[in-house]
Design a protein around this motif. Sequence first.
Motif, PDB file in Angstrom:
ATOM      1  N   TYR A 150       0.819  -1.204   0.000  1.00 28.91           N
ATOM      2  CA  TYR A 150       0.000   0.000   0.000  1.00 28.91           C
ATOM      3  C   TYR A 150       0.860   1.264   0.000  1.00 28.91           C
ATOM      4  O   TYR A 150       2.006   1.253   0.469  1.00 28.91           O
ATOM      5  CB  TYR A 150      -0.911   0.025   1.242  1.00 28.91           C
ATOM      6  CG  TYR A 150      -2.082  -0.918   1.146  1.00 28.91           C
ATOM      7  CD1 TYR A 150      -3.364  -0.454   0.821  1.00 28.91           C
ATOM      8  CD2 TYR A 150      -1.929  -2.281   1.388  1.00 28.91           C
ATOM      9  CE1 TYR A 150      -4.443  -1.319   0.732  1.00 28.91           C
ATOM     10  CE2 TYR A 150      -3.004  -3.155   1.298  1.00 28.91           C
ATOM     11  CZ  TYR A 150      -4.252  -2.668   0.961  1.00 28.91           C
ATOM     12  OH  TYR A 150      -5.325  -3.518   0.876  1.00 28.91           O
ATOM     13  N   ASN A 226      -1.373  -0.574   8.189  1.00 28.95           N
ATOM     14  CA  ASN A 226      -2.765  -0.796   7.793  1.00 28.95           C
ATOM     15  C   ASN A 226      -3.453  -1.859   8.639  1.00 28.95           C
ATOM     16  O   ASN A 226      -4.457  -2.430   8.233  1.00 28.95           O
ATOM     17  CB  ASN A 226      -2.834  -1.227   6.313  1.00 28.95           C
ATOM     18  CG  ASN A 226      -2.517  -0.073   5.382  1.00 28.95           C
ATOM     19  OD1 ASN A 226      -2.950   1.041   5.614  1.00 28.95           O
ATOM     20  ND2 ASN A 226      -1.740  -0.347   4.342  1.00 28.95           N
ATOM     21  N   ASN A 229      -7.071  -1.340   9.305  1.00 29.13           N
ATOM     22  CA  ASN A 229      -7.894  -1.133   8.115  1.00 29.13           C
ATOM     23  C   ASN A 229      -9.235  -1.840   8.292  1.00 29.13           C
ATOM     24  O   ASN A 229      -9.291  -3.053   8.518  1.00 29.13           O
ATOM     25  CB  ASN A 229      -7.155  -1.719   6.898  1.00 29.13           C
ATOM     26  CG  ASN A 229      -7.847  -1.399   5.590  1.00 29.13           C
ATOM     27  OD1 ASN A 229      -9.056  -1.522   5.485  1.00 29.13           O
ATOM     28  ND2 ASN A 229      -7.063  -0.988   4.615  1.00 29.13           N
TER      29      ASN A 229
END
Length: 257
Positions: A150, A226, A229
Motif C-alpha cells: 500500500y 494498515n 484497516n
Amino acid sequence: MGQPPSIEIKHFKEVREENNFTQAEFADLLGIKNSTADIERGRTKLSGKVVAELLSQFGINPLWLFGQSGQKFLQLSKGDVSPKVVTVDSSDNENMVMVNQKAAAGYPHNVQDVEWYQQLPAFDIPLPEFRNATYRGFQIEGDSMLPNYYHNEWVLAKAVPDLDQASNNKIYVVVLQDSVLVKKLQKLPDSSKVLLISLNEEYLPIEVNINEIQEIWQVNSKLTFNLDNPSESGLFRELKQSMEDLKRELRTFKKQA
C-alpha cells in the motif's frame, strides 16, 4: 577512386552485418533518419549519439570502434547493481538506511554521494534475518503494487550484487537513472533487457535496458500501518464467523451420526 573507408566506418558496418540488419533497420534502431548508407559511404560522420547507442544496445566499446582498442565489447549487461554507498554505526556495523518518498526522488542522482546519505535516517534491526547482508528501506508511493503493498508502507530489501543473482517473479526495488521503482522482475530472452511488472493489473509492464539499472534490492519484508484497516478487520470477522458456522455444522453432524 575514392578514399578507403575509415576504421570507424568499417567497424560500424561490421556490427550491422554481424547482427543481420539492413541499412534501414539499423538506422531505425539507432535513431538515424532513413538509412545508414551515408555513414557507410563516409558522407556522414558518426555522431556521439550513435556511438552511445552502439554501446548501450550492443555493448560496443567506443575505443574499438575508432581503432584504439582490440576489445570489441564492454560488459554492460553484467552491470554492477550493488549498493554504491553503505553507512555504518560507531561500532562499524552496517546501518539500514531508510529512503522515504521525498528522498526517493533524489536517490538516483545521489546514488554515490556519501554526504547525501548522511541526511537520511538509519538504524540497526537486531534480528538474525537482517545480518550478514546490506539492507535498505524504501517507502512505497502510489497504488501500482496493490493489493500486496500500500501507499506509504515501507519495504525492507536486501542488496543484490549483480543481475545474474536476481530471480524471476520476485519483488525488487529497482533504481534506474531517473526513478526508484518497486516491481516484480522478469528476465527477457534478450539478455540486455528486463521486464518490470506491477501487481496492480491497471498498470502496464515496463521494459528497461539493463544498463539503465544502477542498483537492485530484493524485497523480503515490509513495515505496514494498515492493521486497523476496516476492510481487513471485516475480513477477519467473516473468517471467524465461517469457522463458527463450520464448527456448528460438525457438531450437528456428529449428533446425527
